[in-house]
Scaffold this motif. Structure first.
Motif, PDB file in Angstrom:
ATOM      1  N   SER A   1      -1.743   3.166  10.438  1.00  0.00           N
ATOM      2  CA  SER A   1      -2.778   2.466  11.205  1.00  0.00           C
ATOM      3  C   SER A   1      -2.642   0.957  11.132  1.00  0.00           C
ATOM      4  O   SER A   1      -3.334   0.232  11.847  1.00  0.00           O
ATOM      5  CB  SER A   1      -4.168   2.879  10.706  1.00  0.00           C
ATOM      6  OG  SER A   1      -4.385   2.410   9.382  1.00  0.00           O
ATOM      7  N   GLU A   2      -1.753   0.484  10.244  1.00  0.00           N
ATOM      8  CA  GLU A   2      -1.568  -0.959  10.003  1.00  0.00           C
ATOM      9  C   GLU A   2      -2.895  -1.616   9.604  1.00  0.00           C
ATOM     10  O   GLU A   2      -3.239  -2.713  10.051  1.00  0.00           O
ATOM     11  CB  GLU A   2      -0.964  -1.636  11.236  1.00  0.00           C
ATOM     12  CG  GLU A   2       0.431  -1.136  11.563  1.00  0.00           C
ATOM     13  CD  GLU A   2       1.026  -1.818  12.783  1.00  0.00           C
ATOM     14  OE1 GLU A   2       1.871  -2.722  12.602  1.00  0.00           O
ATOM     15  OE2 GLU A   2       0.646  -1.433  13.906  1.00  0.00           O
ATOM     16  N   THR A   3      -3.624  -0.915   8.755  1.00  0.00           N
ATOM     17  CA  THR A   3      -4.853  -1.440   8.160  1.00  0.00           C
ATOM     18  C   THR A   3      -4.750  -1.254   6.652  1.00  0.00           C
ATOM     19  O   THR A   3      -3.771  -0.710   6.155  1.00  0.00           O
ATOM     20  CB  THR A   3      -6.099  -0.688   8.666  1.00  0.00           C
ATOM     21  OG1 THR A   3      -6.087   0.647   8.136  1.00  0.00           O
ATOM     22  CG2 THR A   3      -6.145  -0.638  10.186  1.00  0.00           C
ATOM     23  N   ARG A   4      -5.771  -1.653   5.955  1.00  0.00           N
ATOM     24  CA  ARG A   4      -5.840  -1.409   4.516  1.00  0.00           C
ATOM     25  C   ARG A   4      -7.245  -0.925   4.163  1.00  0.00           C
ATOM     26  O   ARG A   4      -7.817  -1.319   3.161  1.00  0.00           O
ATOM     27  CB  ARG A   4      -5.479  -2.680   3.729  1.00  0.00           C
ATOM     28  CG  ARG A   4      -4.053  -3.184   3.971  1.00  0.00           C
ATOM     29  CD  ARG A   4      -3.007  -2.191   3.510  1.00  0.00           C
ATOM     30  NE  ARG A   4      -1.645  -2.659   3.662  1.00  0.00           N
ATOM     31  CZ  ARG A   4      -0.866  -2.378   4.702  1.00  0.00           C
ATOM     32  NH1 ARG A   4      -1.353  -1.638   5.706  1.00  0.00           N
ATOM     33  NH2 ARG A   4       0.378  -2.805   4.764  1.00  0.00           N
ATOM     34  N   VAL A   5      -7.784  -0.046   5.007  1.00  0.00           N
ATOM     35  CA  VAL A   5      -9.181   0.368   4.837  1.00  0.00           C
ATOM     36  C   VAL A   5      -9.363   1.471   3.797  1.00  0.00           C
ATOM     37  O   VAL A   5     -10.470   1.698   3.321  1.00  0.00           O
ATOM     38  CB  VAL A   5      -9.806   0.826   6.178  1.00  0.00           C
ATOM     39  CG1 VAL A   5      -9.827  -0.314   7.175  1.00  0.00           C
ATOM     40  CG2 VAL A   5      -9.060   2.041   6.738  1.00  0.00           C
TER      41      VAL A   5
ATOM     42  N   THR B   1       0.853  -1.182   0.000  1.00  0.00           N
ATOM     43  CA  THR B   1       0.000   0.000   0.000  1.00  0.00           C
ATOM     44  C   THR B   1       0.890   1.233   0.000  1.00  0.00           C
ATOM     45  O   THR B   1       1.963   1.224   0.609  1.00  0.00           O
ATOM     46  CB  THR B   1      -0.943   0.036   1.216  1.00  0.00           C
ATOM     47  OG1 THR B   1      -1.710   1.252   1.201  1.00  0.00           O
ATOM     48  CG2 THR B   1      -0.181  -0.037   2.526  1.00  0.00           C
TER      49      THR B   1
ATOM     50  N   GLU C   1     -16.679   3.184   7.905  1.00  0.00           N
ATOM     51  CA  GLU C   1     -15.760   2.064   8.054  1.00  0.00           C
ATOM     52  C   GLU C   1     -14.308   2.516   8.200  1.00  0.00           C
ATOM     53  O   GLU C   1     -13.473   1.777   8.722  1.00  0.00           O
ATOM     54  CB  GLU C   1     -15.900   1.105   6.876  1.00  0.00           C
ATOM     55  CG  GLU C   1     -17.243   0.368   6.860  1.00  0.00           C
ATOM     56  CD  GLU C   1     -17.335  -0.635   5.730  1.00  0.00           C
ATOM     57  OE1 GLU C   1     -16.324  -0.797   5.011  1.00  0.00           O
ATOM     58  OE2 GLU C   1     -18.408  -1.243   5.566  1.00  0.00           O
ATOM     59  N   GLN C   2     -13.999   3.726   7.725  1.00  0.00           N
ATOM     60  CA  GLN C   2     -12.626   4.233   7.833  1.00  0.00           C
ATOM     61  C   GLN C   2     -12.365   4.966   9.140  1.00  0.00           C
ATOM     62  O   GLN C   2     -11.205   5.219   9.485  1.00  0.00           O
ATOM     63  CB  GLN C   2     -12.328   5.181   6.664  1.00  0.00           C
ATOM     64  CG  GLN C   2     -12.131   4.519   5.335  1.00  0.00           C
ATOM     65  CD  GLN C   2     -11.594   5.493   4.295  1.00  0.00           C
ATOM     66  OE1 GLN C   2     -10.958   6.497   4.615  1.00  0.00           O
ATOM     67  NE2 GLN C   2     -11.859   5.209   3.041  1.00  0.00           N
TER      68      GLN C   2
ATOM     69  N   LEU D   1      -6.831   6.199  14.676  1.00  0.00           N
ATOM     70  CA  LEU D   1      -5.631   5.485  15.114  1.00  0.00           C
ATOM     71  C   LEU D   1      -4.379   6.082  14.479  1.00  0.00           C
ATOM     72  O   LEU D   1      -3.349   6.259  15.150  1.00  0.00           O
ATOM     73  CB  LEU D   1      -5.754   4.007  14.747  1.00  0.00           C
ATOM     74  CG  LEU D   1      -4.555   3.116  15.109  1.00  0.00           C
ATOM     75  CD1 LEU D   1      -4.273   3.159  16.595  1.00  0.00           C
ATOM     76  CD2 LEU D   1      -4.806   1.680  14.633  1.00  0.00           C
TER      77      LEU D   1
ATOM     78  N   ASP E   1     -12.268   4.507  12.468  1.00  0.00           N
ATOM     79  CA  ASP E   1     -11.342   4.019  13.490  1.00  0.00           C
ATOM     80  C   ASP E   1      -9.893   4.090  13.013  1.00  0.00           C
ATOM     81  O   ASP E   1      -8.992   4.456  13.772  1.00  0.00           O
ATOM     82  CB  ASP E   1     -11.690   2.580  13.881  1.00  0.00           C
ATOM     83  CG  ASP E   1     -12.990   2.496  14.676  1.00  0.00           C
ATOM     84  OD1 ASP E   1     -13.451   3.545  15.155  1.00  0.00           O
ATOM     85  OD2 ASP E   1     -13.531   1.383  14.800  1.00  0.00           O
ATOM     86  N   ALA E   2      -9.659   3.747  11.744  1.00  0.00           N
ATOM     87  CA  ALA E   2      -8.294   3.784  11.206  1.00  0.00           C
ATOM     88  C   ALA E   2      -7.766   5.214  11.129  1.00  0.00           C
ATOM     89  O   ALA E   2      -6.588   5.466  11.402  1.00  0.00           O
ATOM     90  CB  ALA E   2      -8.249   3.128   9.835  1.00  0.00           C
TER      91      ALA E   2
ATOM     92  N   ASN F   1      -3.053   3.962   5.742  1.00  0.00           N
ATOM     93  CA  ASN F   1      -3.012   2.502   5.819  1.00  0.00           C
ATOM     94  C   ASN F   1      -1.752   2.015   6.533  1.00  0.00           C
ATOM     95  O   ASN F   1      -1.791   1.098   7.361  1.00  0.00           O
ATOM     96  CB  ASN F   1      -3.060   1.892   4.422  1.00  0.00           C
ATOM     97  CG  ASN F   1      -4.437   1.958   3.791  1.00  0.00           C
ATOM     98  OD1 ASN F   1      -5.437   2.154   4.472  1.00  0.00           O
ATOM     99  ND2 ASN F   1      -4.490   1.807   2.478  1.00  0.00           N
TER     100      ASN F   1
END
Length: 391
Positions: free
Chosen positions: A323-327, A315, A354-355, A361, A357-358, A320
């Motif tokens: 936050s260590e997510t991919r949202v 990514t 849906e985004q 963070l 929280d990321a 991303n």
């Protein structure tokens, strides 16, 4: 104290201005600034050696036509530093330009060199850390996971936080006024469109983004579009959108002070329900405004082939990564296609939360609620100077 700074683009100008303000707050004696910067650094007392936007070039194929001009500017900056003999030279981002200046300065002097924004060695070109260690004493890192990469090569590296976390938000009245100024009902969704601040980015991305806006308007006629435009590319953007049936409303900094322009831009970020943005620091600005986003980006065919072979991560969006997510959805390189981007935005409109929280963070990990990053950066620079003089 004498401080020479180089910033190569608008994000670097913001970093430089915050650092300069921090130095003026912490250093008890007189400070003189010289170097290259933009309007925000000018507000803090820098008279730029030449226009900063000459350095705002992205992509290998895009740089090639300007190679000899940029090479002359590198030499001019290095000569200016060597002639002036500052206490410290601080280069800000733009590593392909700034680190070449640092190399020339270090080859001819022992002037302390600080680079603000660690190169993305965790993403691509990992050997850059070892190369820059030969002529950089200290690195100021924006991202919390970066110091080990720099320290492994022998450089001091301080995580100072990202300035976006403490930048002021627009007043609610300004946000409401902007939404009310748009055509349609106040409650109609607003889409923020951000095709970049470099001429090469706008030329490549805005035609795609225009196509996306037209597709979205067909699917959702109630949508309203807002496009904050960077001063250096304002005329280019106006020319490119003039034939649209329903062009976006421009947030144009022309004729405004740098602070007024920033506040209008922030009002646009907060007024938006979702955003379509080029890849880069802007994803963090959107996160700070709690604005869900879709990222789309492309470069020339040659740059694309080179980057694909060198990229080490899955990514390119900072939200991303931090936050260590991919949202946050991405449409990069050959995937930067209007139809796919349009569907991504329609999906985001249907489920924007849906985004959330990321985004929160990412801001927490970048230092939201802690000391101002510009002040932390200034402390790190002064501590580095003090430590170097005592050894």
């Amino acid at each position: 104290m004498k401080v020479y700074l180089i910033a190569g683009e608008l994000s670097g100008d913001r970093l430089g201005a915050a650092l300069m303000a921090g130095l003026k707050t912490l250093y008890e004696s007189e400070i003189e600034f010289r170097g290259v910067g933009g309007p925000l650094m000018a507000d803090e007392g820098l008279a730029s050696q030449f226009p900063m936007n000459e350095l705002s070039v992205m992509g290998i194929a895009e740089v090639l036509p300007k190679y000899f001009h940029l090479k002359r500017r590198i030499r001019e900056c290095a000569d200016a530093v060597l002639a002036w003999q500052p206490d410290v030279m601080i280069t800000i981002d733009s590593p392909d330009f700034c680190l070449r200046v640092a190399r020339l300065v270090r080859e001819a002097s022992d002037i302390r060199t600080v680079h603000y924004v660690a190169p993305s060695v965790w993403a691509w070109r990992p050997k850059r850390a070892a190369k820059m260690a030969k002529h950089i004493d200290q690195v100021l890192a924006l991202l919390p996971f970066e110091p080990p990469y720099m320290e492994a090569e022998g450089m001091r590296c301080d995580f100072v936080g990202h300035p976006v976390v403490n930048e002021p938000l627009a007043e609610a009245a300004d946000v409401d006024a902007l939404r009310a100024s748009l055509s349609g009902a106040v409650e109609d969704p607003v889409v923020l469109v951000l095709p970049g601040s470099r001429r090469s980015e706008v030329t490549r991305l805005l035609p795609i983004f225009i196509d996306v806006m037209e597709r979205l308007s067909q699917e959702r006629p109630e949508l309203r579009f807002v496009l904050p435009v960077a001063g250096p590319v304002a005329e280019l953007v106006r020319e490119m959108i003039k034939d649209m049936a329903a062009p976006p409303v421009l947030i144009d900094p022309s004729g405004l002070s740098s602070q007024e322009a920033l506040m209008r831009k922030r009002a646009g970020f907060q007024a938006a329900d979702i955003a379509l943005a080029a890849s880069g620091t802007v994803s963090l600005e959107l996160a700070a405004a709690s604005t869900p986003m879709v990222i789309a980006y492309d470069v020339s065919w040659l740059s694309r082939q080179i980057f694909k072979r060198m990229l080490k991560i899955d990514t390119v969006t900072l939200v991303n990564l931090v936050s260590e997510t991919r949202v946050v959805p991405e449409f990069i390189a050959e995937n930067c296609q209007p139809e796919a981007i349009t569907q991504g935005l329609l999906d985001l409109l249907a489920a924007p939360k849906e985004q959330s929280d990321a985004l929160d963070l990412a801001m927490a990990r970048l230092g939201r609620g802690d000391q101002d990053p510009g002040l932390r950066a200034a402390k790190a620079v002064l501590d580095g100077l003090s430590t170097s003089k005592s050894t």
